[in-house]
Design an enzyme around this catalytic site. Structure first.
Site, PDB file in Angstrom:
ATOM      1  N   TRP A 206      -4.080  -5.002  -3.481  1.00 14.22           N
ATOM      2  CA  TRP A 206      -3.686  -5.129  -2.082  1.00 14.22           C
ATOM      3  C   TRP A 206      -4.903  -4.726  -1.280  1.00 14.22           C
ATOM      4  O   TRP A 206      -5.288  -3.567  -1.342  1.00 14.22           O
ATOM      5  CB  TRP A 206      -2.499  -4.223  -1.719  1.00 14.22           C
ATOM      6  CG  TRP A 206      -2.153  -4.454  -0.277  1.00 14.22           C
ATOM      7  CD1 TRP A 206      -2.650  -3.794   0.806  1.00 14.22           C
ATOM      8  CD2 TRP A 206      -1.294  -5.482   0.215  1.00 14.22           C
ATOM      9  NE1 TRP A 206      -2.159  -4.349   1.953  1.00 14.22           N
ATOM     10  CE2 TRP A 206      -1.322  -5.397   1.620  1.00 14.22           C
ATOM     11  CE3 TRP A 206      -0.525  -6.483  -0.385  1.00 14.22           C
ATOM     12  CZ2 TRP A 206      -0.601  -6.272   2.430  1.00 14.22           C
ATOM     13  CZ3 TRP A 206       0.193  -7.332   0.431  1.00 14.22           C
ATOM     14  CH2 TRP A 206       0.152  -7.219   1.825  1.00 14.22           C
TER      15      TRP A 206
ATOM     16  N   TYR B 241       0.558   3.160  -4.993  1.00 10.24           N
ATOM     17  CA  TYR B 241      -0.534   3.585  -4.106  1.00 10.24           C
ATOM     18  C   TYR B 241      -0.926   5.043  -4.265  1.00 10.24           C
ATOM     19  O   TYR B 241      -2.083   5.390  -4.133  1.00 10.24           O
ATOM     20  CB  TYR B 241      -0.152   3.346  -2.635  1.00 10.24           C
ATOM     21  CG  TYR B 241      -0.187   1.885  -2.262  1.00 10.24           C
ATOM     22  CD1 TYR B 241      -1.366   1.288  -1.830  1.00 10.24           C
ATOM     23  CD2 TYR B 241       0.947   1.099  -2.373  1.00 10.24           C
ATOM     24  CE1 TYR B 241      -1.419  -0.061  -1.509  1.00 10.24           C
ATOM     25  CE2 TYR B 241       0.909  -0.256  -2.056  1.00 10.24           C
ATOM     26  CZ  TYR B 241      -0.273  -0.823  -1.626  1.00 10.24           C
ATOM     27  OH  TYR B 241      -0.330  -2.155  -1.318  1.00 10.24           O
TER      28      TYR B 241
ATOM     29  N   GLU C  49      -1.971  -4.049   9.288  1.00  8.78           N
ATOM     30  CA  GLU C  49      -1.386  -3.015   8.436  1.00  8.78           C
ATOM     31  C   GLU C  49      -0.211  -2.345   9.168  1.00  8.78           C
ATOM     32  O   GLU C  49      -0.230  -1.167   9.504  1.00  8.78           O
ATOM     33  CB  GLU C  49      -2.490  -2.026   8.003  1.00  8.78           C
ATOM     34  CG  GLU C  49      -2.071  -0.809   7.204  1.00  8.78           C
ATOM     35  CD  GLU C  49      -1.191  -1.066   5.984  1.00  8.78           C
ATOM     36  OE1 GLU C  49      -1.164  -2.190   5.467  1.00  8.78           O
ATOM     37  OE2 GLU C  49      -0.512  -0.120   5.574  1.00  8.78           O
ATOM     38  N   TRP C  50       0.799  -3.153   9.451  1.00 11.46           N
ATOM     39  CA  TRP C  50       2.053  -2.680  10.057  1.00 11.46           C
ATOM     40  C   TRP C  50       1.780  -1.730  11.241  1.00 11.46           C
ATOM     41  O   TRP C  50       1.026  -2.096  12.125  1.00 11.46           O
ATOM     42  CB  TRP C  50       2.958  -2.068   8.983  1.00 11.46           C
ATOM     43  CG  TRP C  50       3.136  -3.013   7.812  1.00 11.46           C
ATOM     44  CD1 TRP C  50       2.735  -2.832   6.514  1.00 11.46           C
ATOM     45  CD2 TRP C  50       3.727  -4.336   7.829  1.00 11.46           C
ATOM     46  NE1 TRP C  50       3.041  -3.936   5.744  1.00 11.46           N
ATOM     47  CE2 TRP C  50       3.659  -4.867   6.513  1.00 11.46           C
ATOM     48  CE3 TRP C  50       4.330  -5.132   8.813  1.00 11.46           C
ATOM     49  CZ2 TRP C  50       4.139  -6.141   6.173  1.00 11.46           C
ATOM     50  CZ3 TRP C  50       4.822  -6.400   8.476  1.00 11.46           C
ATOM     51  CH2 TRP C  50       4.722  -6.881   7.171  1.00 11.46           C
TER      52      TRP C  50
ATOM     53  N   GLU D  10       0.909  -4.622  -6.485  1.00 13.48           N
ATOM     54  CA  GLU D  10       0.044  -4.124  -5.399  1.00 13.48           C
ATOM     55  C   GLU D  10      -0.580  -2.808  -5.808  1.00 13.48           C
ATOM     56  O   GLU D  10       0.085  -1.946  -6.403  1.00 13.48           O
ATOM     57  CB  GLU D  10       0.844  -3.847  -4.109  1.00 13.48           C
ATOM     58  CG  GLU D  10       1.247  -5.068  -3.351  1.00 13.48           C
ATOM     59  CD  GLU D  10       2.016  -4.728  -2.070  1.00 13.48           C
ATOM     60  OE1 GLU D  10       1.759  -3.661  -1.461  1.00 13.48           O
ATOM     61  OE2 GLU D  10       2.880  -5.541  -1.700  1.00 13.48           O
TER      62      GLU D  10
ATOM     63  N   GLU E 167       9.433  -4.404  -1.856  1.00 11.31           N
ATOM     64  CA  GLU E 167       9.661  -3.013  -1.480  1.00 11.31           C
ATOM     65  C   GLU E 167      10.925  -2.789  -0.652  1.00 11.31           C
ATOM     66  O   GLU E 167      10.862  -2.353   0.512  1.00 11.31           O
ATOM     67  CB  GLU E 167       8.434  -2.455  -0.746  1.00 11.31           C
ATOM     68  CG  GLU E 167       7.183  -2.493  -1.600  1.00 11.31           C
ATOM     69  CD  GLU E 167       5.996  -1.763  -0.969  1.00 11.31           C
ATOM     70  OE1 GLU E 167       6.088  -1.355   0.194  1.00 11.31           O
ATOM     71  OE2 GLU E 167       4.978  -1.601  -1.653  1.00 11.31           O
TER      72      GLU E 167
ATOM     73  N   ASN F 278       4.568  -1.701  -7.252  1.00 14.15           N
ATOM     74  CA  ASN F 278       3.477  -1.455  -6.303  1.00 14.15           C
ATOM     75  C   ASN F 278       3.179   0.035  -6.326  1.00 14.15           C
ATOM     76  O   ASN F 278       4.076   0.849  -6.086  1.00 14.15           O
ATOM     77  CB  ASN F 278       3.898  -1.833  -4.873  1.00 14.15           C
ATOM     78  CG  ASN F 278       4.209  -3.317  -4.722  1.00 14.15           C
ATOM     79  OD1 ASN F 278       3.958  -4.112  -5.618  1.00 14.15           O
ATOM     80  ND2 ASN F 278       4.752  -3.691  -3.574  1.00 14.15           N
TER      81      ASN F 278
ATOM     82  N   ARG G 119      -0.923 -13.710  -5.076  1.00 18.86           N
ATOM     83  CA  ARG G 119       0.438 -13.394  -4.636  1.00 18.86           C
ATOM     84  C   ARG G 119       0.493 -13.437  -3.113  1.00 18.86           C
ATOM     85  O   ARG G 119      -0.283 -12.747  -2.450  1.00 18.86           O
ATOM     86  CB  ARG G 119       0.853 -11.996  -5.141  1.00 18.86           C
ATOM     87  CG  ARG G 119       2.186 -11.551  -4.595  1.00 18.86           C
ATOM     88  CD  ARG G 119       2.664 -10.211  -5.162  1.00 18.86           C
ATOM     89  NE  ARG G 119       3.884  -9.828  -4.480  1.00 18.86           N
ATOM     90  CZ  ARG G 119       4.065  -8.692  -3.808  1.00 18.86           C
ATOM     91  NH1 ARG G 119       3.118  -7.762  -3.767  1.00 18.86           N
ATOM     92  NH2 ARG G 119       5.192  -8.451  -3.183  1.00 18.86           N
TER      93      ARG G 119
ATOM     94  N   HIS H 269       8.923 -10.476   2.607  1.00 25.17           N
ATOM     95  CA  HIS H 269       8.064  -9.291   2.672  1.00 25.17           C
ATOM     96  C   HIS H 269       8.155  -8.722   4.088  1.00 25.17           C
ATOM     97  O   HIS H 269       7.289  -8.947   4.935  1.00 25.17           O
ATOM     98  CB  HIS H 269       6.624  -9.684   2.312  1.00 25.17           C
ATOM     99  CG  HIS H 269       5.698  -8.531   2.059  1.00 25.17           C
ATOM    100  ND1 HIS H 269       4.903  -8.434   0.932  1.00 25.17           N
ATOM    101  CD2 HIS H 269       5.408  -7.425   2.783  1.00 25.17           C
ATOM    102  CE1 HIS H 269       4.177  -7.321   0.972  1.00 25.17           C
ATOM    103  NE2 HIS H 269       4.452  -6.690   2.105  1.00 25.17           N
TER     104      HIS H 269
ATOM    105  N   GLN I   3       1.396 -10.325   7.809  1.00 27.26           N
ATOM    106  CA  GLN I   3       0.150  -9.558   7.915  1.00 27.26           C
ATOM    107  C   GLN I   3      -1.094 -10.436   8.037  1.00 27.26           C
ATOM    108  O   GLN I   3      -2.132  -9.963   8.477  1.00 27.26           O
ATOM    109  CB  GLN I   3       0.037  -8.614   6.719  1.00 27.26           C
ATOM    110  CG  GLN I   3       1.090  -7.522   6.738  1.00 27.26           C
ATOM    111  CD  GLN I   3       1.009  -6.594   5.544  1.00 27.26           C
ATOM    112  OE1 GLN I   3       1.558  -6.895   4.493  1.00 27.26           O
ATOM    113  NE2 GLN I   3       0.349  -5.467   5.688  1.00 27.26           N
TER     114      GLN I   3
END
Ligand code: BGC
Length: 491
Positions: free
Chosen positions: A438, A327, A445-446, A394, A183, A325, A93, A138, A35
């Site tokens: 994060w 969100y 962002e993918w 995250e 993840e 993580n 990280r 990752h 990323q």
């Protein structure tokens, strides 16, 4: 100094803004190699599945964007370090690009330039009193391994074990906090089941279970290697970063919805945490549901693979702390999918909805902002997994592009989240040892490319110099870190 409430009566008057975080709380930010690094083929790096995925024509990524350049952190590490220092982070990280170190994924050939890059990063972090937390993998699997089946194959399990051993040997004299896999749920679900993320495999009902099975084995093998060969000399800790929503029943009084909400967490967090933290095996609810539905669908046996007794022994207890993580949260409704085509969603028999009263982060339609969900999740982890030490590896909120530098609304989300963490620590007695935002920088962002901005620092991707400029959130976060508490000038 202040203070946890000391009696139940105190809780009524207790205000998290008056409380300090525990001493030596880890204040961090997180990134991932693909990323931010760019340099996708620089200095002998081999391709990863994300290079292949973004280079293949199609409309899978916003405006066909790629991570070829991203924040160019491979060339601009010193700029990232300035951001880290400006925030006053105690921890950073980041992930290693497996194929930058081992271009074909195996230790047959080691790319010294890649080793030099990470050595320099680690050394400069330590020289600035910042503790590195290093993720081995990752999402960016070396393409050569994907060509041999990727996470659906035991070839990757063996390659991961050798890669982990190489990293412990090369960097473990200085790195004391390791995350094996980031993840695995997302890799399994989006990479091998739905195919919306790299490597883009669509094998509904089987791909996720098989790839997850191998990731659990690979994680355990890496932990065992560390335990046997490195722990005594290096004294570090190894875990795996697991993501999870918080889940609430859509109709709180419906027993069906209550069970479905439990399954939402069961088929995500517990899928990995039960074997690794508890007993070496999958949660009973997954085993029974998937077996029953597979049978109805005419399969001779469950689509969920089984661990042997020997494997169970090797998997249980293979994490030295809990890395989570978080969100968002979801409302969950029971949904009977049993007659449909095989899929993990069908097996879960749960449908997710978001509460229309929850605000949504402007940069990610999936990210309903529910700070209190984190407190519930932390308590759930404490109660279910024997009161582990927890790092929130995250948490963040995205803005859409163009993103204002004055992101007051976003800072409010962070502040509310930090309050919930204080409540978890002082009221629920959860052992939270650290919090990582994060992300350090706006980045790739993918599938949303650069349209979704999670950074504490804004990056101008139109400018070749890729300047990093702090958002208001970065400035406020630095104050919290400096004071180890939310209010900087009071109390
Ligand atoms: C991933 C990050 C990602 C973030 C926001 C996490 O699932 O680990 O790589 O950028 O969520 O979507």
């Amino acid at each position: 100094m202040a203070l946890a409430p000391s009696t139940t009566a105190d809780y009524c008057n207790w205000d998290p803004d008056d409380a300090s975080f525990p001493e030596e709380f880890a204040w961090g930010a997180s990134t991932a190699a693909y990323q931010i690094e760019g340099g996708w083929n620089a200095d002998g790096k081999g391709p990863s599945v994300w290079d292949t995925f973004t280079h293949r024509a199609g409309e899978r990524v916003f405006e066909n964007q790629t991570g070829d350049v991203a924040c160019s952190s491979y060339a601009l590490w010193e700029e990232d370090l300035k951001c880290i220092k400006q925030l006053g982070l105690t921890h950073y990280r980041f992930s290693l690009s497996w194929s930058r170190l081992l271009p074909d994924g195996t230790t047959g050939f080691i790319n010294q330039k890649g080793v030099d890059y990470y050595n320099n990063m680690i050394d400069s972090l330590l020289a600035n009193s910042v503790t590195p937390m290093v993720t081995l993998y990752h999402f960016d699997l070396p393409q050569c391994l994907e060509d041999q089946g990727g996470w659906r194959s035991s070839v990757t399990v063996e390659a991961f074990e050798a890669y982990a051993q190489f990293c412990f040997k090369t960097f473990g004299d200085r790195v004391k906090l390791w995350i094996t896999i980031n993840e695995p749920y997302v890799v399994a679900e989006l990479g091998y089941e739905k195919g919306t993320m790299a490597p883009g495999v669509k094998e509904p009902g089987t791909g996720a279970y098989l790839s997850a099975h191998n990731m659990i084995k690979a994680h355990a093998a890496a932990w065992q290697t560390y335990d046997k060969e490195f722990r005594k000399r290096q004294g570090g800790l190894v875990s795996i970063a697991l993501n999870s929503d918080w889940a609430e029943p859509l109709h709180p009084n419906s027993p069906d919805d209550q069970e479905a909400a439990k399954r939402h967490i069961g088929f995500c967090l517990d899928w990995f945490a039960t074997p690794i933290f508890l007993n070496g095996d999958y949660p009973d609810i997954m085993k029974s549901k998937i077996s029953a539905i597979s049978k109805k669908q005419g399969y001779p046996s469950s689509r969920l693979p089984e661990f042997t007794e020997e494997e169970k022994m090797a998997i249980r207890g293979t994490a030295d702390f809990f890395a989570v993580n978080y969100y968002t949260a979801r409302k969950i409704k029971h949904q009977d999918y049993a007659c449909c085509q095989p899929s993990t969603t069908g097996d879960k028999e749960a449908e997710q909805v978001t509460d229309p009263s929850w605000p949504v982060a402007t940069g990610s339609s999936w990210l309903a902002v529910v700070p209190w969900g984190l407190r519930h999740l932390l308590k759930y982890i404490k109660d279910t997994y024997n009161h582990p030490i927890i790092y929130i590896t995250e948490n963040g909120f995205s803005q859409s592009d163009p993103a204002p530098l004055d992101d007051s609304q976003r800072w409010e989300y962070f502040r509310l989240t930090l309050q919930e963490i204080l409540k978890a620590i002082y009221i629920d007695n959860v052992q939270v040892k650290g919090y990582f935002v994060w992300s350090l920088l706006d980045n790739f962002e993918w599938t949303c490319g650069y349209s979704s901005r999670f950074g504490l620092f804004h990056v101008d991707f139109e400018n070749a110099a890729l300047p990093r400029v702090p958002y208001k959130s970065a400035i406020e976060y630095a104050k919290v870190i400096a004071n180890n508490r939310l209010m900087d000038s009071q109390g």
